[in-house]
Write a protein that holds these residues in place. Sequence first.
Motif, mmCIF file in Angstrom:
data_model
loop_
_atom_site.group_PDB
_atom_site.id
_atom_site.type_symbol
_atom_site.label_atom_id
_atom_site.label_comp_id
_atom_site.label_asym_id
_atom_site.label_seq_id
_atom_site.Cartn_x
_atom_site.Cartn_y
_atom_site.Cartn_z
ATOM 1 N N UNK A 137 -65.463 80.334 -5.186
ATOM 2 C CA UNK A 137 -66.744 80.605 -5.836
ATOM 3 C C UNK A 137 -67.815 80.703 -4.758
ATOM 4 N N UNK A 138 -68.495 81.856 -4.688
ATOM 5 C CA UNK A 138 -69.534 82.042 -3.672
ATOM 6 C C UNK A 138 -70.829 81.374 -4.127
ATOM 7 N N UNK A 139 -71.495 80.699 -3.212
ATOM 8 C CA UNK A 139 -72.793 80.092 -3.497
ATOM 9 C C UNK A 139 -73.767 80.432 -2.376
ATOM 10 N N UNK A 140 -74.958 80.889 -2.772
ATOM 11 C CA UNK A 140 -75.992 81.246 -1.797
ATOM 12 C C UNK A 140 -77.147 80.243 -1.816
ATOM 13 N N UNK A 141 -76.950 79.093 -2.446
ATOM 14 C CA UNK A 141 -78.003 78.074 -2.548
ATOM 15 C C UNK A 141 -78.474 77.629 -1.159
ATOM 16 N N UNK A 142 -79.772 77.373 -1.067
ATOM 17 C CA UNK A 142 -80.334 76.827 0.155
ATOM 18 C C UNK A 142 -80.215 75.304 0.110
ATOM 19 N N UNK A 143 -79.264 74.769 0.824
ATOM 20 C CA UNK A 143 -79.082 73.318 0.894
ATOM 21 C C UNK A 143 -78.933 72.917 2.355
ATOM 22 N N UNK A 144 -79.473 71.746 2.692
ATOM 23 C CA UNK A 144 -79.339 71.255 4.058
ATOM 24 C C UNK A 144 -77.918 70.798 4.339
ATOM 25 N N UNK A 168 -74.105 71.133 2.979
ATOM 26 C CA UNK A 168 -73.260 71.904 2.056
ATOM 27 C C UNK A 168 -72.482 71.045 1.070
ATOM 28 N N UNK A 169 -72.315 69.754 1.385
ATOM 29 C CA UNK A 169 -71.593 68.882 0.454
ATOM 30 C C UNK A 169 -72.342 68.728 -0.869
ATOM 31 N N UNK A 170 -73.647 69.051 -0.860
ATOM 32 C CA UNK A 170 -74.404 69.015 -2.111
ATOM 33 C C UNK A 170 -73.825 69.989 -3.125
ATOM 34 N N UNK A 171 -73.269 71.076 -2.638
ATOM 35 C CA UNK A 171 -72.713 72.089 -3.538
ATOM 36 C C UNK A 171 -71.505 71.556 -4.294
ATOM 37 N N UNK A 172 -70.776 70.650 -3.659
ATOM 38 C CA UNK A 172 -69.606 70.062 -4.321
ATOM 39 C C UNK A 172 -70.042 69.270 -5.536
ATOM 40 N N UNK A 173 -71.069 68.438 -5.352
ATOM 41 C CA UNK A 173 -71.586 67.649 -6.470
ATOM 42 C C UNK A 173 -72.185 68.553 -7.540
ATOM 43 N N UNK A 174 -72.834 69.611 -7.106
ATOM 44 C CA UNK A 174 -73.564 70.480 -8.019
ATOM 45 C C UNK A 174 -72.635 71.352 -8.861
ATOM 46 N N UNK A 175 -71.525 71.787 -8.314
ATOM 47 C CA UNK A 175 -70.713 72.801 -8.988
ATOM 48 C C UNK A 175 -69.256 72.401 -9.251
ATOM 49 N N UNK A 176 -68.913 71.155 -9.024
ATOM 50 C CA UNK A 176 -67.517 70.753 -9.231
ATOM 51 C C UNK A 176 -67.070 70.927 -10.678
ATOM 52 N N UNK A 223 -65.499 76.191 -2.805
ATOM 53 C CA UNK A 223 -66.852 76.731 -2.871
ATOM 54 C C UNK A 223 -67.170 77.280 -1.488
ATOM 55 N N UNK A 224 -67.491 78.557 -1.415
ATOM 56 C CA UNK A 224 -67.848 79.134 -0.131
ATOM 57 C C UNK A 224 -69.370 79.181 -0.031
ATOM 58 N N UNK A 225 -69.911 78.395 0.900
ATOM 59 C CA UNK A 225 -71.346 78.377 1.139
ATOM 60 C C UNK A 225 -71.704 79.512 2.088
#
Length: 292
Positions: A238-245, A247-255, A278-280
């Motif tokens: 799953x591609x994610x273009x979110x601006x996060x400092x 990238x582990x935040x994406x795991x919590x956000x989209x798991x 999740x591909x950041x």
Amino acid sequence: MTLSDWIVMCALLHPDGEPLREYAGVEADYEPQSSFKFLCRIINKPFDDAAEAVAGTAAREIAVDDSAVRELEKHADFIYPYDGLRGLPVKVAASTLAHRFAEKSYDRHLDRPAFMSDEKLTSAEKGTALHAFMQFADFARARDDIRAELQRLADGGYLTAAQADSVDIARAESFFNSGLISRCLESPEVYKEYRFNVRIPAYRVKPDIAAEFADEPVILQGAVDLAFVEDGEIVIVDYKTDRVKDPSELVQRYSEQLRLYKGAMEECLGLPVKECLIYSVRHNTALPIYFE
């Protein structure tokens, strides 16, 4: 106008309706005609006198029909058996459901109207453009000559000129030259933007639903950015273009979203899912999602 008004008008125009026409003080505009007869009488008595005329009939004792009473009570006391499903959607998007159960809510960016497509893109729209490039690109061609592949998609109408110009070439090159794409190129089956509709139990959508309705089916719809078969099992990306400092935040956000994708792909393709990633795009890294 009531139903009785229509009946009276018909009676006034009937050949046997002369008593009624006399009482009303009107005349028919033409000779009334009809294929049937009926008796028309004017009863002009006070209500009490009329009541006495039928008192004998009214005073007769009539036996109560218990079965009719029970039938009436059954309908009067009816309770809709599926009232517990009120508020439950028939269909829900995987992304919407995942966001609903996330600990935080995040801003959603709406697509820009078509008439504004040639204007300078916002940061969110640039991320969407890069996402679209990754979706439509031929991975092998992009790896060989990324600019030529970008031009091919722009010429073919897959991307607008503004979108093509906004693509971050460096980030795109990192993606196409990654080990993830190497694995994808070796796969016998690759799925891009794989759309699905599957059934899930109602409790996945509404956890507090009554137990008797917990397994009622709800349609889950969604689209997986990328999936490929590896050693007889499925890998989901799953591609994610979110601006996060971090990238582990994406795991919590989209798991939770990836969990839904996992179940859907296993049902649709009939193969087990071995890995969810999740591909950041911003950090050029693939993050594995682990489920208990």
